[in-house]
Design a protein around this motif. Sequence first.
Motif, PDB file in Angstrom:
ATOM      1  N   ASP A 201       0.869  -1.173   0.000  1.00 49.55           N
ATOM      2  CA  ASP A 201       0.000   0.000   0.000  1.00 49.55           C
ATOM      3  C   ASP A 201       0.911   1.230   0.000  1.00 49.55           C
ATOM      4  OD1 ASP A 201      -1.799   2.018   0.362  1.00 49.55           O
ATOM      5  OD2 ASP A 201      -2.538   1.333   2.313  1.00 49.55           O
ATOM      6  N   PHE A 202       0.882   1.990  -1.074  1.00 52.87           N
ATOM      7  CA  PHE A 202       1.788   3.121  -1.235  1.00 52.87           C
ATOM      8  C   PHE A 202       1.231   4.424  -0.657  1.00 52.87           C
ATOM      9  CE2 PHE A 202       3.073   0.108  -4.494  1.00 52.87           C
ATOM     10  CZ  PHE A 202       4.447   0.089  -4.346  1.00 52.87           C
ATOM     11  N   SER A 203       0.102   4.353   0.013  1.00 54.10           N
ATOM     12  CA  SER A 203      -0.517   5.559   0.577  1.00 54.10           C
ATOM     13  C   SER A 203       0.417   6.222   1.587  1.00 54.10           C
ATOM     14  CB  SER A 203      -1.837   5.201   1.264  1.00 54.10           C
ATOM     15  OG  SER A 203      -2.727   4.592   0.365  1.00 54.10           O
ATOM     16  N   GLY A 204       0.647   7.509   1.405  1.00 53.03           N
ATOM     17  CA  GLY A 204       1.478   8.263   2.333  1.00 53.03           C
ATOM     18  C   GLY A 204       2.961   8.021   2.200  1.00 53.03           C
ATOM     19  N   MET A 205       3.374   7.284   1.161  1.00 53.62           N
ATOM     20  CA  MET A 205       4.784   6.948   1.017  1.00 53.62           C
ATOM     21  C   MET A 205       5.640   8.162   0.693  1.00 53.62           C
ATOM     22  SD  MET A 205       6.389   3.798  -1.156  1.00 53.62           S
ATOM     23  CE  MET A 205       8.125   3.353  -1.001  1.00 53.62           C
ATOM     24  N   ASP A 206       5.010   9.223   0.155  1.00 47.26           N
ATOM     25  CA  ASP A 206       5.776  10.427  -0.175  1.00 47.26           C
ATOM     26  C   ASP A 206       6.318  11.123   1.063  1.00 47.26           C
ATOM     27  OD1 ASP A 206       3.238  11.079   0.665  1.00 47.26           O
ATOM     28  OD2 ASP A 206       2.997  12.763  -0.714  1.00 47.26           O
ATOM     29  N   ALA A 207       5.896  10.670   2.258  1.00 52.29           N
ATOM     30  CA  ALA A 207       6.401  11.256   3.503  1.00 52.29           C
ATOM     31  C   ALA A 207       7.899  11.050   3.648  1.00 52.29           C
ATOM     32  CB  ALA A 207       5.672  10.650   4.705  1.00 52.29           C
ATOM     33  N   ILE A 208       8.441  10.018   2.978  1.00 50.96           N
ATOM     34  CA  ILE A 208       9.873   9.747   3.097  1.00 50.96           C
ATOM     35  C   ILE A 208      10.701  10.902   2.550  1.00 50.96           C
ATOM     36  CG2 ILE A 208      10.102   8.576   0.870  1.00 50.96           C
ATOM     37  CD1 ILE A 208      11.853   7.553   4.128  1.00 50.96           C
TER      38      ILE A 208
END
Length: 313
Positions: A201-208
């Motif tokens: 699940d790639f949701s919120g992965m841009d937080a990295i």
Amino acid sequence: MKNNAYLVFGFLALCWGMTFLFNKTASSLISPMQVVTVRVIMGFLPVLAFAMVCKVLHWQHLRHMHHFIVMSLLAATVYYLAFAKGISLLPSSVAGMLSGVIPMFSFIAAAIFLRSEPVNIRSIIGLLFGFAGVLIIAKPWESGAFGIDLMGGVYVAIGSGCVGLSFVYVRKFLSPLGISPIALCTYQLGISAVTLLLICDFSGMDAIFTNWKIATGLFIGLGMFGTGIAYMCYYFLIGKLGAVKTAGVTYIPPVIGLLTGSLILDEPVSATDIVATAMILSGVFIIQSGRTPPSSANTTSPNVRAHNLPERA
């Protein structure tokens, strides 16, 4: 060349030892599943490039795809995910210390499933000594602020168990095939990468990307160096130093994990933890010294001997 090999030895130990730090910092921003997905993909790319340069990938290998799928689960997907979950729940220094049991799980699995790995008194003493160190670190009799998250310890144990089983699986089913270790590694990481891309699940992965230091540690430190380039260093050492000397690299990452957690992340490390880590590593040494190498060890091809060592987190 021997001096160059020992430089690679130290570099590999550093790469594996730093994985606990990079795993821990990345888990503060994204999920363990996302961490592992990035790790495997970034590790797969340099291994694939190296395998293609060496021309070790062949279409006829596809008939062994079922073995590659099993190995992708045991030695990559489930293994890395279990460790990532464990590290997200534990201080990285504790996870690093507990990772010292990986060779013990490999020995247990080999003793159960491989007749060529006899159990003797010295090996049993080593196991007991090492696991006593694990109990001292885990402190299952304590709870709250004085103990560690037991579920985190369970995840690390699951990951270590997967490595042990993968060791046996390779010895029984893949080593006799004579396929290049780099090719096996490429198939293993490639299938794992596809699996993770399908289930993650790639949701919120841009937080990295909100912290460039953590992102660099994940993509470059954990993925490219800690997984991909580390594999290539590992097999280079097998060819230059042999399996027995290369096995010594497994003693160093737990110490590096302890030091990075304490010095960089300010995680508390007591004198008792240091003693317990020494007990774990001493137990591993006792086990290794108590093992009887097969009589054909000197004539075994590098492709087979390369799988006689446990892999790291």
